[in-house]
Design a protein around this motif. Structure first.
Motif, short mmCIF file in Angstrom:
data_model
loop_
_atom_site.label_atom_id
_atom_site.label_comp_id
_atom_site.label_asym_id
_atom_site.label_seq_id
_atom_site.Cartn_x
_atom_site.Cartn_y
_atom_site.Cartn_z
N ILE A 70 0.16 1.39 -7.84
CA ILE A 70 1.31 1.11 -6.95
C ILE A 70 1.55 -0.39 -6.82
CG2 ILE A 70 1.28 3.28 -5.70
CD1 ILE A 70 -0.26 1.94 -3.46
N THR A 71 1.62 -1.05 -7.97
CA THR A 71 1.86 -2.49 -7.99
C THR A 71 3.34 -2.80 -8.15
OG1 THR A 71 -0.33 -2.86 -8.95
CG2 THR A 71 1.25 -4.67 -9.11
N GLY A 72 3.91 -2.43 -9.28
CA GLY A 72 5.33 -2.69 -9.50
C GLY A 72 5.60 -3.80 -10.50
N PHE A 183 7.93 3.31 0.28
CA PHE A 183 6.86 3.77 1.15
C PHE A 183 5.49 3.58 0.51
CE2 PHE A 183 4.08 7.18 2.79
CZ PHE A 183 3.99 6.74 4.10
N ASN A 184 5.43 3.76 -0.81
CA ASN A 184 4.17 3.57 -1.52
C ASN A 184 3.90 2.12 -1.86
OD1 ASN A 184 2.81 6.34 -2.31
ND2 ASN A 184 5.02 6.65 -2.49
N ASN A 185 4.73 1.22 -1.34
CA ASN A 185 4.54 -0.21 -1.54
C ASN A 185 4.52 -0.60 -3.01
OD1 ASN A 185 2.75 -1.70 1.26
ND2 ASN A 185 4.35 -0.14 1.25
N SER A 186 5.40 0.02 -3.79
CA SER A 186 5.55 -0.32 -5.20
C SER A 186 6.94 -0.92 -5.40
CB SER A 186 5.38 0.92 -6.07
OG SER A 186 5.70 0.65 -7.41
N GLY A 187 7.05 -1.91 -6.27
CA GLY A 187 8.29 -2.65 -6.38
C GLY A 187 9.23 -2.22 -7.49
N PHE A 188 9.05 -1.02 -8.04
CA PHE A 188 9.96 -0.56 -9.10
C PHE A 188 11.34 -0.26 -8.53
CE2 PHE A 188 5.83 0.89 -10.97
CZ PHE A 188 5.85 0.02 -12.06
N SER A 189 12.37 -0.61 -9.30
CA SER A 189 13.75 -0.39 -8.86
C SER A 189 14.60 0.08 -10.03
CB SER A 189 14.34 -1.68 -8.28
OG SER A 189 15.69 -1.51 -7.93
#
Length: 455
Positions: A70-72, A183-189
């Motif tokens: 859950i990094t992103g 919510f999972n604190n991941s930066g994917f968009s």
């Protein structure tokens, strides 16, 4: 460190073949479980149907690792380079990695009416950071219930708001994707340049940031607030976490706004309310989330330093954020205060903190700082990028924050593998990693004390 997981995984496998039992500590099983999920995600993202232009194996491995931890951080743009199938695989890995495969295993076992063995109980306690088996059932179901409720509410708000500009199927799909990622604190968009087009959109910014805050606050804190609903009845830990979160966010928000106020490349060209929203987003997203509404690469080095500190601290325990954790930071501050004022005990809200907790906080700080130092040193050998950019990248990986100053896609193969190792270490916890590498031995021998000078 690089060869630890394959070696121990192989040893555990061979031992299981000989004895029929998997004799491994809970942290090792957790680490192996996450590694297995990364391997599965790599294979799925490597399939031709996952990307518009097939990914090479290293890129698929990096993206799967970034999603499960859950990094992103990304070496390809999910909005442009991945197909819808690949995007679904990516966000599914985020959800599974965020809530943890142990949550689903425990809930499944409880639902089927199976009693967990002592080893499985130890595994679940390690994942949930709990000490009481009696609270395990309640914690497991609370994690799923809280997560689904928050994600559904955030997805509904985003879908309804974005439906003004996009067709309903697109709005719903993107709303669900970003609600899970936030919510999972991941930066994917799924938008170009992360959320830059919503820099002055209060609904999008506030929905995303509050989902991030709830995900990073900690399930025990949220559950306590939901049950008690009165400040005076809350547990001391809950009150400390809420106060610490508010203070840290306000300090970061004020600092970033002041430092970037005159920067024409970031906040300078926005109205005052747009500046406030952008500064708020960049403050909250550094709590290991990874979204951005302005170009992080064009922020002043002073602002980047503030963001690195916020990333390093992270969020709460038993949450979807990483870093050394806010509770650790508060305990360290309290310990320093007690020493300066020559107090025998470390006290927070009229509660004494156990010496073991202070020792754990110090160990976590040193291990995390050691990972940052080692990662930065190694990456400066392989890369010619600016030192601040490299340090920012390493801290983002260790704290599982998807923020970058634009160098991730251009990193060499060794540097990308290094980031994967740092993300993995940051996700399972530096202390858990150390516990997994070194077998803990307790000695009954007591030694006499000696004067030892420090400071």
């Amino acid at each position: 460190m690089r060869n630890w997981l394959p070696i121990h995984g192989y040893q555990s496998y061979m031992r299981m073949r000989r004895t029929g039992l998997l004799r491994a500590s809970p942290p090792k099983i957790l680490a192996l479980g996450f590694f297995a999920l990364i391997a599965l995600g790599t294979l799925l993202l490597y399939l031709p149907i996952s990307a518009r232009h097939p990914l090479d194996l290293l890129s698929a491995f990096f993206m799967a690792s970034s999603a499960v931890t859950i990094t992103g951080l990304a070496v390809v743009d999910p909005a442009i380079d991945l197909t819808q199938f690949g995007q679904i695989v990516l966000i599914s890995l985020v959800q599974l990695g965020g809530l943890g495969y142990v949550t689903f295993a425990v809930v499944s076992a409880i639902t089927l009416g199976k009693r967990m063995s002592l080893r499985h109980q130890a595994l679940a306690l390690e994942a949930f950071n709990q000490t009481s088996v009696s609270k395990l059932r309640q914690t497991a179901f609370s994690v799923l219930r809280i997560s689904l409720v928050i994600e559904i509410i955030a997805a509904a708000i985003l879908a309804l708001w974005w439906a003004r500009e996009y067709p309903w199927p697109t709005a719903i799909y993107r709303g669900i994707f970003h609600a899970i990622a936030a919510f999972n604190n991941s930066g994917f968009s799924l938008f170009p340049n992360s959320l830059a087009q919503f820099v002055s959109d209060p609904v999008t910014v506030l929905t995303i940031t509050f989902a991030i805050m709830l995900g990073g606050l900690g399930f025990t804190v949220i559950s306590d607030i939901w049950r008690k609903r009165r400040w005076s009845r809350l547990q001391p830990y809950t009150r400390i976490m809420v106060l610490g979160t508010v203070i840290l966010n306000l300090v970061g928000f004020t600092a970033i706004w002041i430092l970037e106020y005159g920067n024409a490349n970031t906040l300078g060209g926005l109205t005052w309310d747009g500046q406030a929203l952008a500064a708020w987003m960049q403050t909250i997203t550094t709590r290991t989330a990874g979204f951005s509404t302005i170009d992080v690469n064009r922020m002043h080095d002073s602002s980047a330093l503030i963001m690195m500190l916020l990333m390093f601290i992270g969020g709460g325990s038993l949450s979807l954020s990483s870093g050394i954790k806010l509770g650790t930071f508060i305990v360290l501050l309290a310990a320093a205060r007690s020493y300066i004022f020559q107090r025998a005990e470390v006290v927070l809200l009229k509660r004494a903190i156990a010496p073991q907790t202070v020792q754990k906080a110090l160990a976590l700080l040193l291990v995390s700082a050691g990972l940052v130092f080692a990662g930065t040193l190694i990456m400066t050998i392989f890369e010619k990028a600016h030192f601040v950019d490299i340090l920012f990248e390493v801290i983002a990986a260790v704290s599982t924050t998807g923020l970058s100053r634009g160098i991730t896609p251009s990193l060499s193969g060794p540097s990308q593998l290094l980031l994967v190792a740092l993300m993995f270490a940051g996700r399972i916890g530096p202390l858990t990693l150390v516990y997994s590498i070194a077998t803990q031995q307790r000695s009954r021998v007591r030694y006499p004390e000696a004067d030892f000078q420090v400071g």
